[in-house]
Design a protein around this motif. Sequence first.
Motif, PDB file in Angstrom:
ATOM      1  N   ASP A   5       0.848  -1.186   0.000  1.00  0.00           N
ATOM      2  CA  ASP A   5       0.000   0.000   0.000  1.00  0.00           C
ATOM      3  C   ASP A   5       0.890   1.246   0.000  1.00  0.00           C
ATOM      4  OD1 ASP A   5      -1.788   2.037   0.369  1.00  0.00           O
ATOM      5  OD2 ASP A   5      -2.392   1.442   2.392  1.00  0.00           O
ATOM      6  N   PRO A   6       0.888   2.040  -1.085  1.00  0.00           N
ATOM      7  CA  PRO A   6       1.767   3.208  -1.140  1.00  0.00           C
ATOM      8  C   PRO A   6       1.394   4.309  -0.152  1.00  0.00           C
ATOM      9  CG  PRO A   6       0.289   3.186  -3.015  1.00  0.00           C
ATOM     10  CD  PRO A   6       0.096   1.874  -2.309  1.00  0.00           C
ATOM     11  N   LYS A   7       0.209   4.181   0.472  1.00  0.00           N
ATOM     12  CA  LYS A   7      -0.235   5.190   1.433  1.00  0.00           C
ATOM     13  C   LYS A   7      -0.115   4.697   2.873  1.00  0.00           C
ATOM     14  CE  LYS A   7      -3.888   7.561   0.399  1.00  0.00           C
ATOM     15  NZ  LYS A   7      -5.275   7.952   0.039  1.00  0.00           N
ATOM     16  N   ARG A   8       0.619   3.616   3.070  1.00  0.00           N
ATOM     17  CA  ARG A   8       0.619   3.007   4.402  1.00  0.00           C
ATOM     18  C   ARG A   8       1.300   3.877   5.465  1.00  0.00           C
ATOM     19  NH1 ARG A   8       4.111   0.311   1.155  1.00  0.00           N
ATOM     20  NH2 ARG A   8       6.256  -0.091   1.832  1.00  0.00           N
ATOM     21  N   TRP A 195       4.888   4.834 -11.894  1.00  0.00           N
ATOM     22  CA  TRP A 195       4.329   4.558 -10.565  1.00  0.00           C
ATOM     23  C   TRP A 195       2.813   4.761 -10.593  1.00  0.00           C
ATOM     24  CZ3 TRP A 195       8.809   7.497 -11.262  1.00  0.00           C
ATOM     25  CH2 TRP A 195       9.995   6.915 -10.780  1.00  0.00           C
ATOM     26  N   PRO A 196       2.082   3.860 -11.258  1.00  0.00           N
ATOM     27  CA  PRO A 196       0.636   4.042 -11.409  1.00  0.00           C
ATOM     28  C   PRO A 196      -0.137   3.974 -10.089  1.00  0.00           C
ATOM     29  CG  PRO A 196       1.318   1.866 -12.177  1.00  0.00           C
ATOM     30  CD  PRO A 196       2.563   2.647 -11.939  1.00  0.00           C
ATOM     31  N   GLU A 197       0.493   3.455  -9.036  1.00  0.00           N
ATOM     32  CA  GLU A 197      -0.182   3.375  -7.736  1.00  0.00           C
ATOM     33  C   GLU A 197      -0.306   4.734  -7.054  1.00  0.00           C
ATOM     34  OE1 GLU A 197       2.666  -0.174  -8.213  1.00  0.00           O
ATOM     35  OE2 GLU A 197       2.669   1.998  -8.570  1.00  0.00           O
ATOM     36  N   ILE A 198       0.493   5.695  -7.524  1.00  0.00           N
ATOM     37  CA  ILE A 198       0.541   7.018  -6.893  1.00  0.00           C
ATOM     38  C   ILE A 198      -0.229   8.015  -7.759  1.00  0.00           C
ATOM     39  CG2 ILE A 198       2.095   8.894  -6.187  1.00  0.00           C
ATOM     40  CD1 ILE A 198       4.192   6.757  -5.579  1.00  0.00           C
ATOM     41  N   VAL A 199      -0.929   8.949  -7.125  1.00  0.00           N
ATOM     42  CA  VAL A 199      -1.692   9.967  -7.838  1.00  0.00           C
ATOM     43  C   VAL A 199      -0.800  11.186  -8.078  1.00  0.00           C
ATOM     44  CG1 VAL A 199      -3.682  11.519  -7.740  1.00  0.00           C
ATOM     45  CG2 VAL A 199      -3.857   9.182  -6.833  1.00  0.00           C
ATOM     46  N   PHE A 200      -0.723  11.612  -9.345  1.00  0.00           N
ATOM     47  CA  PHE A 200       0.033  12.804  -9.705  1.00  0.00           C
ATOM     48  C   PHE A 200      -0.934  13.836 -10.264  1.00  0.00           C
ATOM     49  CE2 PHE A 200       2.946   9.244  -9.977  1.00  0.00           C
ATOM     50  CZ  PHE A 200       4.056   9.699  -9.280  1.00  0.00           C
TER      51      PHE A 200
END
Length: 203
Positions: A5-8, A195-200
């Motif tokens: 989870d990139p937001k962990r 890094w498609p898991e992260i919102v830009f």
Amino acid sequence: MTAPDPKRLSGADFGAQRAFLVEAVLAEPGARAVLSRAAAMGLPDWALMAGAIYKPVWNALTGRDPAFGINDYDLAYCDPDDLSWEGEDVWIKRGATVFAGFPREVEIRNQARVPIWFSKKFGVERAPIRTTEEAVSQFASKSHAIALRLDAGGQPELIAPYGLAELFSGTIRPLPGIADPAGWNRKCAENRANWPEIVFENA
């Protein structure tokens, strides 16, 4: 296997976020080598910054190789007492020797000179920069405004004028009035692909 989870670490305290960042950067062999060699050069008010810092963090958060997506290393220093190109070139040439054979480019620049060329290139007056921390505070995003160096004892020293919360939020946002929209949006497109898991967010 469940993807990390990139937001962990979103909402974690500064100490936990700092420890994660330092571990992630030092796990990237190139960044670790740049920090070690730069510490021996005697550069004034120096730090490693930009993608060499936040990209290893993104990689650690998303389970990628530490060096994924890193193209070069931005090694900054700040000497407001010598704004000449010749003075900067002395350090660039020293760096060429120190980093000879390095697998990626190590770009050494005097941050105190940035307002000079920036104003000429973009026609926008920038305030003088007197420290590396001031330079970092003018980066295009709070998540990018982070740098790392080693202190006299060889311990990591973090420069993060806006803290680390935004870097670990899972959403990378531009700073209004600082980020150049065209350049920012182009980099966002590149980063989304990596890094498609992260919102830009676009500017």
